[in-house]
Design a protein around this motif. Structure first.
Motif, PDB file in Angstrom:
ATOM      1  N   PHE A 151       0.797  -1.221   0.000  1.00  0.00           N
ATOM      2  CA  PHE A 151       0.000   0.000   0.000  1.00  0.00           C
ATOM      3  C   PHE A 151       0.830   1.272   0.000  1.00  0.00           C
ATOM      4  CE2 PHE A 151      -2.316   3.511   1.772  1.00  0.00           C
ATOM      5  CZ  PHE A 151      -3.463   3.510   0.994  1.00  0.00           C
ATOM      6  N   PRO A 152       1.911   1.366   0.774  1.00  0.00           N
ATOM      7  CA  PRO A 152       2.640   2.645   0.784  1.00  0.00           C
ATOM      8  C   PRO A 152       3.108   3.083  -0.607  1.00  0.00           C
ATOM      9  CG  PRO A 152       3.329   1.314   2.637  1.00  0.00           C
ATOM     10  CD  PRO A 152       2.447   0.433   1.783  1.00  0.00           C
ATOM     11  N   ILE A 153       3.630   2.168  -1.404  1.00  0.00           N
ATOM     12  CA  ILE A 153       4.113   2.533  -2.739  1.00  0.00           C
ATOM     13  C   ILE A 153       2.943   2.710  -3.705  1.00  0.00           C
ATOM     14  CG2 ILE A 153       5.476   1.764  -4.720  1.00  0.00           C
ATOM     15  CD1 ILE A 153       7.346   0.371  -2.696  1.00  0.00           C
ATOM     16  N   ALA A 154       2.009   1.748  -3.720  1.00  0.00           N
ATOM     17  CA  ALA A 154       0.856   1.842  -4.623  1.00  0.00           C
ATOM     18  C   ALA A 154      -0.007   3.055  -4.277  1.00  0.00           C
ATOM     19  CB  ALA A 154       0.025   0.566  -4.560  1.00  0.00           C
ATOM     20  N   GLY A 155      -0.154   3.341  -2.992  1.00  0.00           N
ATOM     21  CA  GLY A 155      -0.924   4.515  -2.570  1.00  0.00           C
ATOM     22  C   GLY A 155      -0.256   5.808  -2.995  1.00  0.00           C
ATOM     23  N   ALA A 156       1.066   5.865  -2.884  1.00  0.00           N
ATOM     24  CA  ALA A 156       1.791   7.064  -3.324  1.00  0.00           C
ATOM     25  C   ALA A 156       1.618   7.270  -4.821  1.00  0.00           C
ATOM     26  CB  ALA A 156       3.272   6.945  -2.962  1.00  0.00           C
ATOM     27  N   LEU A 157       1.705   6.183  -5.590  1.00  0.00           N
ATOM     28  CA  LEU A 157       1.472   6.293  -7.034  1.00  0.00           C
ATOM     29  C   LEU A 157       0.036   6.718  -7.333  1.00  0.00           C
ATOM     30  CD1 LEU A 157       3.440   3.141  -8.280  1.00  0.00           C
ATOM     31  CD2 LEU A 157       4.100   5.560  -8.510  1.00  0.00           C
ATOM     32  N   LEU A 158      -0.904   6.211  -6.552  1.00  0.00           N
ATOM     33  CA  LEU A 158      -2.312   6.592  -6.730  1.00  0.00           C
ATOM     34  C   LEU A 158      -2.513   8.086  -6.459  1.00  0.00           C
ATOM     35  CD1 LEU A 158      -5.399   5.874  -6.999  1.00  0.00           C
ATOM     36  CD2 LEU A 158      -5.340   5.490  -4.538  1.00  0.00           C
ATOM     37  N   PHE A 159      -2.007   8.580  -5.345  1.00  0.00           N
ATOM     38  CA  PHE A 159      -2.189   9.988  -4.996  1.00  0.00           C
ATOM     39  C   PHE A 159      -1.464  10.908  -5.984  1.00  0.00           C
ATOM     40  CE2 PHE A 159      -2.666   8.239  -0.493  1.00  0.00           C
ATOM     41  CZ  PHE A 159      -4.046   8.212  -0.585  1.00  0.00           C
ATOM     42  N   TRP A 160      -0.253  10.529  -6.368  1.00  0.00           N
ATOM     43  CA  TRP A 160       0.506  11.340  -7.314  1.00  0.00           C
ATOM     44  C   TRP A 160      -0.159  11.321  -8.690  1.00  0.00           C
ATOM     45  CZ3 TRP A 160       5.577   9.918 -10.132  1.00  0.00           C
ATOM     46  CH2 TRP A 160       6.112  11.052 -10.743  1.00  0.00           C
ATOM     47  N   GLY A 161      -0.584  10.135  -9.135  1.00  0.00           N
ATOM     48  CA  GLY A 161      -1.255  10.027 -10.428  1.00  0.00           C
ATOM     49  C   GLY A 161      -2.562  10.799 -10.465  1.00  0.00           C
ATOM     50  N   ALA A 162      -3.323  10.768  -9.370  1.00  0.00           N
ATOM     51  CA  ALA A 162      -4.587  11.511  -9.314  1.00  0.00           C
ATOM     52  C   ALA A 162      -4.318  13.022  -9.368  1.00  0.00           C
ATOM     53  CB  ALA A 162      -5.357  11.153  -8.054  1.00  0.00           C
ATOM     54  N   ALA A 163      -3.288  13.473  -8.662  1.00  0.00           N
ATOM     55  CA  ALA A 163      -2.946  14.898  -8.706  1.00  0.00           C
ATOM     56  C   ALA A 163      -2.530  15.301 -10.118  1.00  0.00           C
ATOM     57  CB  ALA A 163      -1.826  15.204  -7.710  1.00  0.00           C
ATOM     58  N   PHE A 164      -1.751  14.461 -10.790  1.00  0.00           N
ATOM     59  CA  PHE A 164      -1.331  14.748 -12.159  1.00  0.00           C
ATOM     60  C   PHE A 164      -2.532  14.770 -13.104  1.00  0.00           C
ATOM     61  CE2 PHE A 164       0.060  13.540 -16.395  1.00  0.00           C
ATOM     62  CZ  PHE A 164       1.091  14.431 -16.611  1.00  0.00           C
TER      63      PHE A 164
ATOM     64  N   LEU B 221       1.331  11.323   2.354  1.00  0.00           N
ATOM     65  CA  LEU B 221      -0.082  11.003   2.534  1.00  0.00           C
ATOM     66  C   LEU B 221      -0.305   9.496   2.552  1.00  0.00           C
ATOM     67  CD1 LEU B 221      -2.934  12.146   2.783  1.00  0.00           C
ATOM     68  CD2 LEU B 221      -3.041  12.252   0.300  1.00  0.00           C
ATOM     69  N   SER B 222       0.397   8.779   1.686  1.00  0.00           N
ATOM     70  CA  SER B 222       0.265   7.326   1.638  1.00  0.00           C
ATOM     71  C   SER B 222       0.789   6.676   2.922  1.00  0.00           C
ATOM     72  CB  SER B 222       1.020   6.785   0.426  1.00  0.00           C
ATOM     73  OG  SER B 222       0.877   5.392   0.353  1.00  0.00           O
ATOM     74  N   LEU B 223       1.905   7.148   3.425  1.00  0.00           N
ATOM     75  CA  LEU B 223       2.457   6.584   4.667  1.00  0.00           C
ATOM     76  C   LEU B 223       1.554   6.874   5.868  1.00  0.00           C
ATOM     77  CD1 LEU B 223       6.264   7.273   4.244  1.00  0.00           C
ATOM     78  CD2 LEU B 223       5.108   5.056   4.257  1.00  0.00           C
ATOM     79  N   VAL B 224       1.002   8.074   5.922  1.00  0.00           N
ATOM     80  CA  VAL B 224       0.085   8.404   7.017  1.00  0.00           C
ATOM     81  C   VAL B 224      -1.171   7.528   6.928  1.00  0.00           C
ATOM     82  CG1 VAL B 224      -1.444  10.215   7.910  1.00  0.00           C
ATOM     83  CG2 VAL B 224       0.939  10.732   7.393  1.00  0.00           C
ATOM     84  N   THR B 225      -1.708   7.370   5.727  1.00  0.00           N
ATOM     85  CA  THR B 225      -2.894   6.524   5.540  1.00  0.00           C
ATOM     86  C   THR B 225      -2.596   5.087   5.940  1.00  0.00           C
ATOM     87  OG1 THR B 225      -3.598   7.929   3.711  1.00  0.00           O
ATOM     88  CG2 THR B 225      -4.625   5.772   3.865  1.00  0.00           C
ATOM     89  N   TYR B 226      -1.446   4.567   5.514  1.00  0.00           N
ATOM     90  CA  TYR B 226      -1.059   3.195   5.865  1.00  0.00           C
ATOM     91  C   TYR B 226      -0.942   3.043   7.378  1.00  0.00           C
ATOM     92  CZ  TYR B 226       1.709  -1.038   6.319  1.00  0.00           C
ATOM     93  OH  TYR B 226       2.156  -2.276   6.686  1.00  0.00           O
TER      94      TYR B 226
ATOM     95  N   VAL C 168      -2.300   4.870   9.814  1.00  0.00           N
ATOM     96  CA  VAL C 168      -3.591   5.010  10.493  1.00  0.00           C
ATOM     97  C   VAL C 168      -4.407   3.734  10.350  1.00  0.00           C
ATOM     98  CG1 VAL C 168      -5.812   6.216  10.414  1.00  0.00           C
ATOM     99  CG2 VAL C 168      -3.688   7.518  10.419  1.00  0.00           C
ATOM    100  N   PHE C 169      -4.518   3.228   9.127  1.00  0.00           N
ATOM    101  CA  PHE C 169      -5.338   2.030   8.923  1.00  0.00           C
ATOM    102  C   PHE C 169      -4.694   0.789   9.524  1.00  0.00           C
ATOM    103  CE2 PHE C 169      -7.697   4.633   6.066  1.00  0.00           C
ATOM    104  CZ  PHE C 169      -8.957   4.064   6.037  1.00  0.00           C
ATOM    105  N   ASN C 170      -3.405   0.589   9.275  1.00  0.00           N
ATOM    106  CA  ASN C 170      -2.746  -0.644   9.707  1.00  0.00           C
ATOM    107  C   ASN C 170      -2.498  -0.673  11.215  1.00  0.00           C
ATOM    108  OD1 ASN C 170      -1.643  -3.130   8.559  1.00  0.00           O
ATOM    109  ND2 ASN C 170       0.276  -2.417   9.456  1.00  0.00           N
TER     110      ASN C 170
END
Length: 179
Positions: A124-137, A154-159, A161-163
């Protein structure tokens, strides 16, 4: 004797499209109906012998929600067929005469599907970072020096909090030993 004026004209494709545009809210009714049927089907086929303790069990809330969706779909359809129309928000700033921005929609869909495919092998940390960056782009941000850092944070904080805080296990991927 029948005259040409007594016979109603056949409905044309343009008239049908016009009627559908005037009653486009019926699409929401169909979506609510399908969702209600899906929820009810899942709830009624749920196996709950072990978890059932008393009259209110795990089926109760999904059955109530599914029935509520069906009732709302029927009431909304009735309102639309009687001439009811949805009102635009007062602060709506969308120009409906402009065509849809399909490039942005397709970019966002691609980013989302890519993250869904990459979440298991990369975590999740890497895939989430790609998701957030790709969405911003996809939404127009071109700050190459800033966006990846914000996305990673943002991805690390989300990971975390959830995990760690909520107890929802997310795949850590290669970073599992580090985090």
């Amino acid at each position: 004797m029948t005259t040409q004026t007594d016979i109603p004209p056949a409905e044309t494709g343009g008239e049908r499209r016009s009627w559908l545009r005037e009653h486009s809210e019926l699409g929401v009714c169909v979506l609510l109906l399908a969702l209600g049927v899906l929820v009810l089907t899942d709830a009624l086929t749920m196996d709950v012998d072990i978890a059932q303790r008393g009259p209110v069990g795990p089926k109760t809330v999904p059955v109530v929600v599914g029935a509520g969706l069906l009732v709302i779909a029927a009431l909304l359809a009735l309102d639309v067929l009687r001439g009811g129309r949805g009102q635009a928000e007062g602060g709506e700033d969308i120009d409906l005469s402009e065509p849809a921005d399909w490039r942005t929609v397709l970019l966002l869909a691609g980013v989302f599907l890519g993250a869904a495919v990459l979440i298991e092998p990369l975590g999740f940390p890497i895939a989430g970072a790609l998701l957030f960056w790709g969405a911003a782009f996809a939404l127009g941000s071109r700050r190459i020096e800033r966006d990846p850092l914000i996305a990673a944070g943002l991805s690390l904080v989300t990971y975390t909090v959830f995990n760690n805080l909520l107890g929802v296990p997310l795949p850590g991927g290669p970073l599992m030993g580090v985090l």
